[in-house]
Write a protein that holds these residues in place. Structure first.
Motif, PDB file in Angstrom:
ATOM      1  N   GLY A   1       0.827  -1.202   0.000  1.00 21.28           N
ATOM      2  CA  GLY A   1       0.000   0.000   0.000  1.00 21.28           C
ATOM      3  C   GLY A   1       0.856   1.243   0.000  1.00 21.28           C
ATOM      4  O   GLY A   1       2.076   1.175  -0.161  1.00 21.28           O
ATOM      5  N   LYS A   2       0.206   2.402   0.174  1.00 17.21           N
ATOM      6  CA  LYS A   2       0.891   3.689   0.256  1.00 17.21           C
ATOM      7  C   LYS A   2       0.732   4.248   1.667  1.00 17.21           C
ATOM      8  O   LYS A   2      -0.358   4.215   2.226  1.00 17.21           O
ATOM      9  CB  LYS A   2       0.273   4.685  -0.728  1.00 17.21           C
ATOM     10  CG  LYS A   2       0.628   4.461  -2.183  1.00 17.21           C
ATOM     11  CD  LYS A   2      -0.048   5.470  -3.094  1.00 17.21           C
ATOM     12  CE  LYS A   2       0.425   6.882  -2.876  1.00 17.21           C
ATOM     13  NZ  LYS A   2      -0.196   7.853  -3.807  1.00 17.21           N
ATOM     14  N   VAL A   3       1.815   4.763   2.225  1.00 18.37           N
ATOM     15  CA  VAL A   3       1.771   5.363   3.551  1.00 18.37           C
ATOM     16  C   VAL A   3       1.110   6.734   3.451  1.00 18.37           C
ATOM     17  O   VAL A   3       1.560   7.602   2.706  1.00 18.37           O
ATOM     18  CB  VAL A   3       3.180   5.484   4.163  1.00 18.37           C
ATOM     19  CG1 VAL A   3       3.136   6.245   5.487  1.00 18.37           C
ATOM     20  CG2 VAL A   3       3.791   4.099   4.352  1.00 18.37           C
ATOM     21  N   MET A   4       0.005   6.901   4.214  1.00 16.55           N
ATOM     22  CA  MET A   4      -0.733   8.170   4.242  1.00 16.55           C
ATOM     23  C   MET A   4      -0.268   9.049   5.399  1.00 16.55           C
ATOM     24  O   MET A   4      -0.301  10.266   5.309  1.00 16.55           O
ATOM     25  CB  MET A   4      -2.227   7.903   4.356  1.00 16.55           C
ATOM     26  CG  MET A   4      -3.093   9.117   4.185  1.00 16.55           C
ATOM     27  SD  MET A   4      -4.823   8.616   4.022  1.00 16.55           S
ATOM     28  CE  MET A   4      -5.598  10.169   3.705  1.00 16.55           C
ATOM     29  N   SER A   5       0.152   8.409   6.496  1.00 11.95           N
ATOM     30  CA  SER A   5       0.716   9.156   7.624  1.00 11.95           C
ATOM     31  C   SER A   5       1.707   8.266   8.357  1.00 11.95           C
ATOM     32  O   SER A   5       1.555   7.040   8.400  1.00 11.95           O
ATOM     33  CB  SER A   5      -0.374   9.645   8.579  1.00 11.95           C
ATOM     34  OG  SER A   5      -0.967   8.576   9.269  1.00 11.95           O
ATOM     35  N   VAL A   6       2.720   8.912   8.907  1.00 12.26           N
ATOM     36  CA  VAL A   6       3.754   8.209   9.659  1.00 12.26           C
ATOM     37  C   VAL A   6       4.323   9.179  10.676  1.00 12.26           C
ATOM     38  O   VAL A   6       4.448  10.369  10.404  1.00 12.26           O
ATOM     39  CB  VAL A   6       4.868   7.659   8.719  1.00 12.26           C
ATOM     40  CG1 VAL A   6       5.531   8.767   7.937  1.00 12.26           C
ATOM     41  CG2 VAL A   6       5.889   6.824   9.492  1.00 12.26           C
ATOM     42  N   GLY A   7       4.626   8.673  11.855  1.00  9.47           N
ATOM     43  CA  GLY A   7       5.198   9.559  12.860  1.00  9.47           C
ATOM     44  C   GLY A   7       5.837   8.812  14.000  1.00  9.47           C
ATOM     45  O   GLY A   7       5.414   7.721  14.363  1.00  9.47           O
ATOM     46  N   HIS A   8       6.899   9.417  14.506  1.00  7.89           N
ATOM     47  CA  HIS A   8       7.542   8.913  15.708  1.00  7.89           C
ATOM     48  C   HIS A   8       6.844   9.553  16.898  1.00  7.89           C
ATOM     49  O   HIS A   8       6.578  10.748  16.900  1.00  7.89           O
ATOM     50  CB  HIS A   8       9.019   9.300  15.743  1.00  7.89           C
ATOM     51  CG  HIS A   8       9.847   8.655  14.681  1.00  7.89           C
ATOM     52  ND1 HIS A   8       9.919   7.297  14.491  1.00  7.89           N
ATOM     53  CD2 HIS A   8      10.658   9.192  13.743  1.00  7.89           C
ATOM     54  CE1 HIS A   8      10.744   7.031  13.497  1.00  7.89           C
ATOM     55  NE2 HIS A   8      11.206   8.172  13.024  1.00  7.89           N
ATOM     56  N   GLU A   9       6.521   8.756  17.895  1.00 13.64           N
ATOM     57  CA  GLU A   9       5.926   9.273  19.121  1.00 13.64           C
ATOM     58  C   GLU A   9       6.739   8.800  20.301  1.00 13.64           C
ATOM     59  O   GLU A   9       7.165   7.651  20.349  1.00 13.64           O
ATOM     60  CB  GLU A   9       4.479   8.799  19.254  1.00 13.64           C
ATOM     61  CG  GLU A   9       3.564   9.442  18.246  1.00 13.64           C
ATOM     62  CD  GLU A   9       2.098   9.182  18.532  1.00 13.64           C
ATOM     63  OE1 GLU A   9       1.779   8.721  19.650  1.00 13.64           O
ATOM     64  OE2 GLU A   9       1.291   9.438  17.637  1.00 13.64           O
ATOM     65  N   SER A  10       6.938   9.699  21.248  1.00 14.64           N
ATOM     66  CA  SER A  10       7.696   9.386  22.439  1.00 14.64           C
ATOM     67  C   SER A  10       6.734   9.194  23.598  1.00 14.64           C
ATOM     68  O   SER A  10       5.855  10.021  23.827  1.00 14.64           O
ATOM     69  CB  SER A  10       8.660  10.527  22.756  1.00 14.64           C
ATOM     70  OG  SER A  10       9.423  10.223  23.884  1.00 14.64           O
ATOM     71  N   GLU A  11       6.881   8.075  24.293  1.00 16.80           N
ATOM     72  CA  GLU A  11       6.035   7.803  25.450  1.00 16.80           C
ATOM     73  C   GLU A  11       6.858   7.060  26.488  1.00 16.80           C
ATOM     74  O   GLU A  11       7.473   6.040  26.196  1.00 16.80           O
ATOM     75  CB  GLU A  11       4.832   6.952  25.035  1.00 16.80           C
ATOM     76  CG  GLU A  11       3.823   6.783  26.140  1.00 16.80           C
ATOM     77  CD  GLU A  11       2.562   6.078  25.644  1.00 16.80           C
ATOM     78  OE1 GLU A  11       2.138   5.160  26.347  1.00 16.80           O
ATOM     79  OE2 GLU A  11       2.039   6.448  24.589  1.00 16.80           O
ATOM     80  N   ASP A  12       6.881   7.590  27.696  1.00 21.62           N
ATOM     81  CA  ASP A  12       7.631   6.984  28.799  1.00 21.62           C
ATOM     82  C   ASP A  12       9.087   6.713  28.428  1.00 21.62           C
ATOM     83  O   ASP A  12       9.644   5.669  28.756  1.00 21.62           O
ATOM     84  CB  ASP A  12       6.951   5.686  29.258  1.00 21.62           C
ATOM     85  CG  ASP A  12       5.545   5.911  29.770  1.00 21.62           C
ATOM     86  OD1 ASP A  12       5.298   6.995  30.338  1.00 21.62           O
ATOM     87  OD2 ASP A  12       4.696   5.019  29.593  1.00 21.62           O
ATOM     88  N   GLY A  13       9.693   7.652  27.684  1.00 11.30           N
ATOM     89  CA  GLY A  13      11.096   7.533  27.343  1.00 11.30           C
ATOM     90  C   GLY A  13      11.406   6.641  26.149  1.00 11.30           C
ATOM     91  O   GLY A  13      12.558   6.512  25.763  1.00 11.30           O
ATOM     92  N   THR A  14      10.399   5.993  25.566  1.00 14.14           N
ATOM     93  CA  THR A  14      10.632   5.168  24.385  1.00 14.14           C
ATOM     94  C   THR A  14       9.971   5.825  23.177  1.00 14.14           C
ATOM     95  O   THR A  14       8.961   6.503  23.303  1.00 14.14           O
ATOM     96  CB  THR A  14      10.075   3.736  24.550  1.00 14.14           C
ATOM     97  OG1 THR A  14       8.663   3.819  24.761  1.00 14.14           O
ATOM     98  CG2 THR A  14      10.723   3.028  25.721  1.00 14.14           C
ATOM     99  N   THR A  15      10.567   5.608  22.036  1.00 10.95           N
ATOM    100  CA  THR A  15      10.028   6.166  20.800  1.00 10.95           C
ATOM    101  C   THR A  15       9.526   5.033  19.934  1.00 10.95           C
ATOM    102  O   THR A  15      10.215   4.032  19.745  1.00 10.95           O
ATOM    103  CB  THR A  15      11.114   6.964  20.047  1.00 10.95           C
ATOM    104  OG1 THR A  15      11.568   8.020  20.893  1.00 10.95           O
ATOM    105  CG2 THR A  15      10.577   7.557  18.764  1.00 10.95           C
ATOM    106  N   GLN A  16       8.294   5.184  19.440  1.00 15.61           N
ATOM    107  CA  GLN A  16       7.751   4.186  18.518  1.00 15.61           C
ATOM    108  C   GLN A  16       7.271   4.895  17.265  1.00 15.61           C
ATOM    109  O   GLN A  16       7.049   6.098  17.268  1.00 15.61           O
ATOM    110  CB  GLN A  16       6.631   3.377  19.147  1.00 15.61           C
ATOM    111  CG  GLN A  16       5.373   4.151  19.469  1.00 15.61           C
ATOM    112  CD  GLN A  16       4.331   3.245  20.101  1.00 15.61           C
ATOM    113  OE1 GLN A  16       4.636   2.220  20.668  1.00 15.61           O
ATOM    114  NE2 GLN A  16       3.081   3.632  19.975  1.00 15.61           N
ATOM    115  N   THR A  17       7.120   4.136  16.189  1.00 16.36           N
ATOM    116  CA  THR A  17       6.713   4.697  14.915  1.00 16.36           C
ATOM    117  C   THR A  17       5.367   4.117  14.518  1.00 16.36           C
ATOM    118  O   THR A  17       5.209   2.901  14.461  1.00 16.36           O
ATOM    119  CB  THR A  17       7.759   4.375  13.831  1.00 16.36           C
ATOM    120  OG1 THR A  17       9.044   4.785  14.304  1.00 16.36           O
ATOM    121  CG2 THR A  17       7.443   5.105  12.545  1.00 16.36           C
TER     122      THR A  17
END
Length: 190
Positions: free
Chosen positions: A135-151
């Motif tokens: 597919g095609k990526v419509m949105s993507v982002g790194h988020e930081s929570e409790d010191g960890t970063t997820q995408t």
């Protein structure tokens, strides 16, 4: 009594119909946006590259958006401690607007993603996600929570279906997200 019950039933039917029409309108807006996204000449990768070049920073978020009636991407970048929001025309790939959004120190914890702590670049995630999902990526982002970063990603298939994923940087693969739980198993439809 029969008249009261009949009136209540009629009111319930009318309310249900109004709700259905409201949902149909919301659905048609989503459908129109997805169609606009699927037919956009430039993809999110080109938008990320353009924003990073314009600001000298690293992208931490990117999403398809409507900018003054035209298809666009909105990309948030970080250069040093400075955050910028860049609008990219989805037809030409050109920067149409750049706004200063402050510094990392001035952001909420969830918004304060330090590029040095990102497990992988957004460009790498998008490339891998599109190859893996088809597919095609419509949105993507790194988020930081409790010191960890997820995408987190939202991917749109050619048939218009939207699926949510988290990118597992350690394993180097997409993990489907169950909506509302934060757990993974089956991809949620957006």
């Amino acid at each position: 009594m029969k008249r009261t019950v009949s009136m209540l039933a009629l009111a319930a039917i009318a309310a249900g119909s109004a709700l259905s029409v409201g949902q149909a309108w919301a659905g048609s807006d989503d459908t129109a946006e997805i169609q606009q996204f699927l037919t956009a000449p430039k993809g999110i990768s080109e938008a990320i590259r353009a924003a990073e070049t314009a600001t000298g920073g690293k992208a931490i978020e990117a999403e398809f958006d409507d900018h003054k009636g035209a298809a666009a991407y909105e990309v948030k970048t970080v250069a040093g401690d400075k955050i910028a929001k860049v609008k990219i025309d989805a037809a030409t790939g050109q920067v149409v607007e750049t706004k200063d959004k402050g510094t990392l120190a001035g952001q909420d914890d969830d918004d304060a993603v330090d590029p040095a702590k990102m497990p992988v670049s957004l460009l790498d995630v998008v490339t891998k996600a599109e190859a893996e999902s088809g597919g095609k990526v419509m949105s993507v982002g790194h988020e930081s929570e409790d010191g960890t970063t997820q995408t987190e990603l939202e991917i749109v298939k050619a048939d218009g279906s939207r699926l949510d994923y988290t990118f597992d940087a350690a394993a180097g693969k997409l993990v489907p997200t169950i909506e509302g739980t934060g757990d993974s198993a089956e991809p949620s439809e957006g």
